[in-house]
Design a protein around this motif. Structure first.
Motif, short mmCIF file in Angstrom:
data_model
loop_
_atom_site.label_atom_id
_atom_site.label_comp_id
_atom_site.label_asym_id
_atom_site.label_seq_id
_atom_site.Cartn_x
_atom_site.Cartn_y
_atom_site.Cartn_z
N UNK A 1 -67.71 32.70 -56.81
CA UNK A 1 -67.52 34.03 -56.25
C UNK A 1 -66.55 34.00 -55.06
N UNK A 2 -66.61 32.94 -54.25
CA UNK A 2 -65.71 32.83 -53.10
C UNK A 2 -64.25 32.74 -53.54
N UNK A 3 -64.00 32.10 -54.69
CA UNK A 3 -62.62 31.99 -55.18
C UNK A 3 -62.01 33.35 -55.48
N UNK A 4 -62.83 34.34 -55.75
CA UNK A 4 -62.32 35.68 -56.03
C UNK A 4 -62.40 36.60 -54.82
N UNK A 5 -63.51 36.50 -54.06
CA UNK A 5 -63.72 37.44 -52.95
C UNK A 5 -62.75 37.17 -51.81
N UNK A 6 -62.57 35.91 -51.40
CA UNK A 6 -61.71 35.60 -50.26
C UNK A 6 -60.26 36.01 -50.50
N UNK A 7 -59.62 35.58 -51.60
CA UNK A 7 -58.22 36.02 -51.81
C UNK A 7 -58.09 37.54 -51.96
N UNK A 8 -59.03 38.16 -52.67
CA UNK A 8 -58.96 39.61 -52.83
C UNK A 8 -59.06 40.35 -51.51
N UNK B 1 -56.06 42.60 -49.68
CA UNK B 1 -56.34 43.98 -49.29
C UNK B 1 -56.03 44.20 -47.82
N UNK B 2 -56.39 43.23 -46.97
CA UNK B 2 -56.07 43.34 -45.54
C UNK B 2 -54.56 43.38 -45.32
N UNK B 3 -53.80 42.55 -46.02
CA UNK B 3 -52.35 42.54 -45.86
C UNK B 3 -51.72 43.86 -46.28
N UNK B 4 -52.23 44.46 -47.34
CA UNK B 4 -51.70 45.75 -47.77
C UNK B 4 -51.89 46.81 -46.70
N UNK B 5 -53.07 46.84 -46.09
CA UNK B 5 -53.32 47.83 -45.04
C UNK B 5 -52.49 47.52 -43.81
N UNK B 6 -52.40 46.25 -43.42
CA UNK B 6 -51.70 45.86 -42.19
C UNK B 6 -50.22 46.23 -42.26
N UNK B 7 -49.55 45.82 -43.34
CA UNK B 7 -48.10 46.05 -43.41
C UNK B 7 -47.76 47.52 -43.66
#
Length: 466
Positions: free
Chosen positions: A445-452, A456-462
């Motif tokens: 689950x961590x392999x999917x949750x952490x990158x996702x 998502x954070x990068x999309x909002x930030x930029x």
């Protein structure tokens, strides 16, 4: 008769000789015989350009009191200003200032400096005359340091016209370091506006009126001006009145310039390394949970690297009390790296708990038939043989036969089988704890949750800061 003839011949020869001398003399003084570029008789010299008259006498410097402004006790003296920016030397975020080299010129009229001139020619002087006449006392507001260049001589020029108009070019190559109030809330995706302010020190708006001589055209810049970290977007001029409670109102001129920071340097030095550290922390999700040294060392390395990046960025910035854009990105990245370490701590703890549970379960009998060949036995003391005291409610008990007498059998071998109601309850409990106890599922689950979450954070930030 012969004597008279000789006397007449001598007279003719003398006349011829005198005529030759006069012709030779006229030929030497003929301006057409001079080379081109040296007209001795064509150009009439201006008496103001001759060395016979001193500048002090011509300008009547000694006849007037130049400690007072022109038209003293009369209307305000208009002083026009224009500026040529030669270079923008540096911008300092730590000190919040900038350094600029410029040419500063003043224009005003002082009738006390008028002089007669037949051809309306001006006179140009160096800085030595400035100390003898009145000049505007313009200074740089909020200046930290400034100096006039003096190589090879003091860079000051003054030009006086016959009607009394004065061009005071503190051609003044002057280098000034002035304060600039910067807002770093969007750093390094920020745009800064800095201002250089000029004002008379002693004369209020009733005595001296500062103005831009030609509006926005009074400010000229060199097209080659560039900065390593900033893009110069525009220069423009403004003017307004400044009020001081103790002295009154003053005319103030502003040189405004807008700078936009180049982002590519910070992408290479800050954002890319931080992103790579976050991605490197995800590698531990693919490493076996029993490889404790590998996963722990990887997590600690990424945490320490993120701390170094944050420290390096803040070392080159002023200690402001608000959060900068780069702080948000770096600290969120640090949280992702730290959570990856906590994720392995949780996996390692649950693995240890699960292994201990397995060891306990191996000591119990597996559900199924109770034949001697397939059952597992649990050795119980005789005291636990009674149903009311052994706590095995819901289990069936079968005694294993033996040829030895009962009194010689200290331990007892029993076969335990789970009853239907207890068996259903245990299944429901195991089903609820399956995800927690299955440490492989946590990593998956961590392999999917952490990158996702990071994407998502990068999309909002930029999208917010670009």
């Amino acid at each position: 008769m012969t004597f008279l003839f000789l006397k007449a011949a001598l007279f003719v020869l003398c006349a011829i000789a005198e005529g030759g001398k006069m012709k030779y003399s006229l030929r030497r003084t003929n301006p057409q015989n001079h080379k081109h570029g040296t007209p001795l008789f064509k150009k009439m010299l201006d008496e103001t350009k001759t060395h016979a008259v001193k500048s002090e006498h011509l300008l009547s410097v000694e006849d007037h009191d130049f400690t007072m402004r022109p038209a003293f006790a009369g209307p305000a003296v208009p002083v026009g200003v224009d500026v040529q920016v030669e270079s923008l030397d540096s911008i300092s975020e730590v000190d919040m200032d900038f350094t600029m080299t410029l040419y500063l010129r003043h224009y005003w009229k002082d009738e006390r400096l008028s002089f007669p001139s037949k051809h309306n020619k001006s006179m140009t002087f160096d800085g030595r005359l400035v100390k003898k006449i009145w000049v505007p006392d313009v200074f740089f507001v909020h200046s930290k340091r400034s100096f006039i260049h003096d190589t090879t001589t003091e860079n000051i020029m003054i030009r006086v016209y016959p009607d009394g108009h004065v061009l005071y070019s503190l051609s003044f190559r002057v280098t000034v370091t002035s304060a600039c109030n910067m807002d770093f809330s969007r750093f390094p995706l920020d745009t800064q506006t800095c201002t250089l302010e000029l004002e008379s020190y002693a004369y209020t708006d009733e005595d001296l009126m500062l103005y831009w001589k030609s509006g926005d055209e009074s400010l000229s810049t060199d097209d080659k001006i560039s900065l390593s970290q900033f893009l110069i977007q525009k220069f423009h001029t403004t003017s307004r009145l400044a009020f001081y409670s103790s002295t009154g109102w003053y005319n103030r001129l502003y040189i405004n310039f807008t700078l936009r920071r180049h982002i590519f340097f910070f992408l290479l030095q800050t954002y890319f390394p931080a992103t790579l550290m976050v991605m490197l922390s995800w590698v531990s999700f693919w490493i076996d949970r029993r490889a404790v040294p590998a996963r722990v060392s990887l997590g600690i390395t990424t945490v320490l690297t993120m701390s170094t990046i944050i420290t390096g960025v803040n070392a080159s910035m002023p200690r402001v009390s608000y959060i900068k854009a780069v702080d948000i990105y770096l600290w969120v990245s640090f949280v992702f790296v730290f959570l990856s370490v906590l994720e392995y701590a949780a996996v390692n703890y649950l693995t240890t708990v699960h292994d201990g549970t397995d060891r306990k379960l191996r000591q119990k009998t597996l559900p199924g038939t109770c034949d001697i060949s397939s059952m597992r036995t649990m050795m119980l003391n005789e005291a636990y043989g009674r149903p009311e005291s052994n706590g095995l409610a819901g289990y069936t008990q079968t005694t294993v036969s033996s040829e030895e007498p009962a009194e010689k059998q200290d331990p007892m071998a029993v076969c335990l089988s789970i009853g239907p109601e207890v068996k259903g309850a245990k299944k429901r409990t195991l089903r609820g704890l399956r995800i927690i106890q299955n440490t492989h599922a946590i990593d998956a689950y961590s392999r999917m949750i952490f990158p996702g979450a990071f994407i998502f954070f990068n999309l909002i930030y930029w999208s917010v800061y670009l």
